[in-house]
Design a protein around this motif. Structure first.
Motif, PDB file in Angstrom:
ATOM      1  N   THR A 133      -3.403  18.387  96.562  1.00  0.00           N
ATOM      2  CA  THR A 133      -4.403  17.912  97.505  1.00  0.00           C
ATOM      3  C   THR A 133      -3.706  17.518  98.807  1.00  0.00           C
ATOM      4  OG1 THR A 133      -5.694  17.044  95.665  1.00  0.00           O
ATOM      5  CG2 THR A 133      -6.249  16.233  97.864  1.00  0.00           C
ATOM      6  N   PRO A 134      -4.103  18.113  99.929  1.00  0.00           N
ATOM      7  CA  PRO A 134      -3.480  17.746 101.208  1.00  0.00           C
ATOM      8  C   PRO A 134      -3.712  16.266 101.531  1.00  0.00           C
ATOM      9  CG  PRO A 134      -4.859  19.701 101.443  1.00  0.00           C
ATOM     10  CD  PRO A 134      -5.115  19.141 100.074  1.00  0.00           C
ATOM     11  N   ASN A 135      -2.712  15.647 102.094  1.00  0.00           N
ATOM     12  CA  ASN A 135      -2.807  14.261 102.513  1.00  0.00           C
ATOM     13  C   ASN A 135      -2.129  14.150 103.872  1.00  0.00           C
ATOM     14  OD1 ASN A 135      -2.482  11.499 102.978  1.00  0.00           O
ATOM     15  ND2 ASN A 135      -2.393  11.043 100.791  1.00  0.00           N
TER      16      ASN A 135
ATOM     17  N   ASP B 252      -1.986  22.619  91.961  1.00  0.00           N
ATOM     18  CA  ASP B 252      -3.160  21.879  92.386  1.00  0.00           C
ATOM     19  C   ASP B 252      -2.694  20.713  93.247  1.00  0.00           C
ATOM     20  OD1 ASP B 252      -5.784  21.094  92.661  1.00  0.00           O
ATOM     21  OD2 ASP B 252      -5.784  19.934  90.798  1.00  0.00           O
TER      22      ASP B 252
END
Length: 115
Positions: free
Chosen positions: A5-7, A3
């Protein structure tokens, strides 16, 4: 699996750090980001893109050589120079760069360029 999250902002900062540490791949990747832009985060900047591609190409990075040739061929971020682009397409093709091999075949088949 994971899991994550792209940043994108953090990713760009890591690329900048990699370039500061003379990472050839990081230099190419930052050039690619300047070439395409990144949403609201990074504006397209063809001049910066060409400079990063040229720097990475100086270290024989095949994709950077190809992108430098593309920029020269199209006059994107630099003065158009087919005479400089064609040998770079050949050079990247010699490294096995697939799109460069295609481009060389197209140039030879069409004979549409003037050096």
């Amino acid at each position: 699996c994971c899991d994550i999250t792209p940043n994108e902002e953090e990713g760009v900062q890591y690329l900048i750090k990699a370039v500061a540490r003379d990472s050839v791949q990081g230099t190419y990747e930052l050039g690619a980001l300047f070439y395409t832009g990144l949403d609201e985060l990074l504006e397209e900047d063809p001049l910066a893109a060409f400079e990063f591609f040229e720097k990475a190409a100086g270290h024989d990075h095949p994709a950077a050589i190809f992108m430098m040739a593309e920029c020269l061929y199209d006059g994107e971020g630099t003065e158009q120079s087919v005479a400089r682009a064609v040998p770079l397409f050949y050079r990247a093709a010699e490294f096995g760069h697939r799109f460069s091999r295609q481009r060389v075949r197209q140039l030879l088949a069409n004979k549409s360029y003037q050096v």
